[in-house]
Scaffold this active site. Structure first.
Site, PDB file in Angstrom:
ATOM      1  N   SER A 118      48.320  25.972  50.857  1.00 54.72           N
ATOM      2  CA  SER A 118      47.985  27.162  50.704  1.00 54.72           C
ATOM      3  C   SER A 118      46.639  27.530  51.122  1.00 54.72           C
ATOM      4  CB  SER A 118      48.093  27.549  49.214  1.00 54.72           C
ATOM      5  OG  SER A 118      47.123  27.205  48.427  1.00 54.72           O
ATOM      6  N   GLU A 138      21.983  55.613  27.600  1.00 55.01           N
ATOM      7  CA  GLU A 138      20.953  56.514  27.649  1.00 55.01           C
ATOM      8  C   GLU A 138      19.492  56.334  27.097  1.00 55.01           C
ATOM      9  OE1 GLU A 138      25.350  57.534  26.028  1.00 55.01           O
ATOM     10  OE2 GLU A 138      24.097  55.718  26.379  1.00 55.01           O
TER      11      GLU A 138
END
Length: 376
Positions: free
Chosen positions: A168, A52
């Site tokens: 992996s 703000e």
């Protein structure tokens, strides 16, 4: 333009602070007068102006009589910055449209009430679901004091995270790996187990241009981490915590572990000792200490053992499973190991939140909806 249009823009702005505002929330603000945007702002970084005040600082014309759209209830207390409610009142804003309510006890409901007391029209809960989606980390941390834990793993269509040889690299696509680095940037910490370090020797850093490296947290109950691992060699530059589970008094530690702890500290590693749980690190205790340290979020990139321990400990809020379009077969490792369960109704129950395609892979996001540790 409609209220929805301006709030969507505020949400877009809020996301610009990702990875820089923790442990504060992501917040965006748009100031509109006579149907035209006269300013925008977002919370750029922790300690900086709130959204703000950023928007009001950048006004193109006076804001008297304008509407401000803000994704989170404006604060009304002094913290790192003065209250945003005061700035809104001082600038003569006549209407405030709020997305999320702030669960912080110092703010909750008080910001909106203060604005109304000064004659300002306040609309609450506008596009609340979309605005709440910005800040699951903040909401969890501010209400529990513990980090929001986001588990991530990649597996094949038959549920394997590696081949039978342990290989992996790579199960998932480059697009999926890029997304993971964005998550590393967004989270304050990244956690892995010693098994992952010994098998892969990872850096666990963030490779997003301009991004930040998360605090590396290694669960290593007996301090087995190699001194020449990438984690240790870069500890002086990247904040690193190695967590062991040894007798409370260091004088009771075996001599070799004491020497190892001293070496790690000289390399720049913080060595934490927490209680033992199921022959490993007490993850509930660890996350409590990490929360006290100000770490509001953790990306959990563990192997099957650490993942199972984390789920059993009840510390995981979100699970992200990448599913690659391939099959390994055989008896390769699972993303969640441990002893398993005997019957289906003992399973940890999840809520499927989203399924989307990332590169050639599917990403399935779940929320945990119960505490598995109650099933022991």
């Amino acid at each position: 333009m409609t209220d929805h249009y301006y709030m969507k823009r505020a949400i877009e702005l809020a996301r610009k602070g990702e990875g820089r505002v923790n442990p504060n929330p992501l917040v965006g603000a748009v100031v509109v007068k006579n149907g035209h945007v006269i300013s925008e702002g977002w919370h750029h970084n922790y300690g900086g102006l709130h959204a703000e005040r950023e928007a009001l600082r950048a006004l193109k014309e006076p804001a008297q009589g304008a509407t401000i759209y803000v994704t989170l209830e404006p604060c009304c207390h002094y913290g790192k910055q003065p209250p945003c409610t005061a700035a809104i009142i001082e600038h003569g804003i006549s209407r405030v449209v709020i997305g999320s309510r702030d669960p912080n006890p110092a703010v909750s409901g008080k910001g909106a009430r203060m604005l109304r007391e000064h004659g300002i029209i306040v609309v609450e809960d506008f596009m609340r679901e979309e605005c709440d989606a910005l800040n699951p980390i903040y909401f969890h941390y501010i209400t529990t004091g513990r980090p929001y834990v986001k588990m991530k793993y990649a597996m094949t269509a038959d549920g394997k995270i590696a081949t039978k040889t342990g290989d992996s690299k790579w199960i998932t696509s480059a697009e999926a790996r890029d997304l993971v680095h964005k998550w590393r940037n967004a989270c304050m910490g990244i956690m892995a187990g010693i098994g992952t370090v010994l098998a892969d020797d990872p850096m666990l850093n963030c490779r997003v241009p301009g991004g930040k490296n998360p605090v590396r947290i290694i669960c290593d109950s007996r301090l087995r981490i190699p001194e020449d691992s990438q984690i240790c060699r870069t500890a002086a530059e990247h904040e690193t915590i190695v967590v062991c589970a040894l007798p409370k008094k260091s004088e009771c530690w075996p001599e070799d572990i004491c020497r190892k702890a001293d070496i790690l500290r000289r390399l720049g590693v913080e060595v934490w000792n927490v209680p033992v749980q199921d022959d490993g690190v007490d993850l509930w205790e660890l996350t409590m200490r990490l929360g006290q340290r100000g770490i509001d979020s953790i990306l959990l990139e563990g192997g099957g053992t650490l993942n199972e321990s984390a789920l059993r400990a009840g510390i995981v809020q979100e699970i992200n499973a990448f599913v690659a379009p391939m099959i390994f077969g055989g008896r390769a490792r699972s993303p969640v190991e441990g002893i398993g369960i005997e019957v289906p109704n003992e399973a940890l129950q999840l809520k499927a939140e989203q399924i989307k395609k990332v590169g050639k892979d599917l990403l399935v996001t779940y929320r945990t909806i119960q505490d598995w540790k109650q099933k022991r």
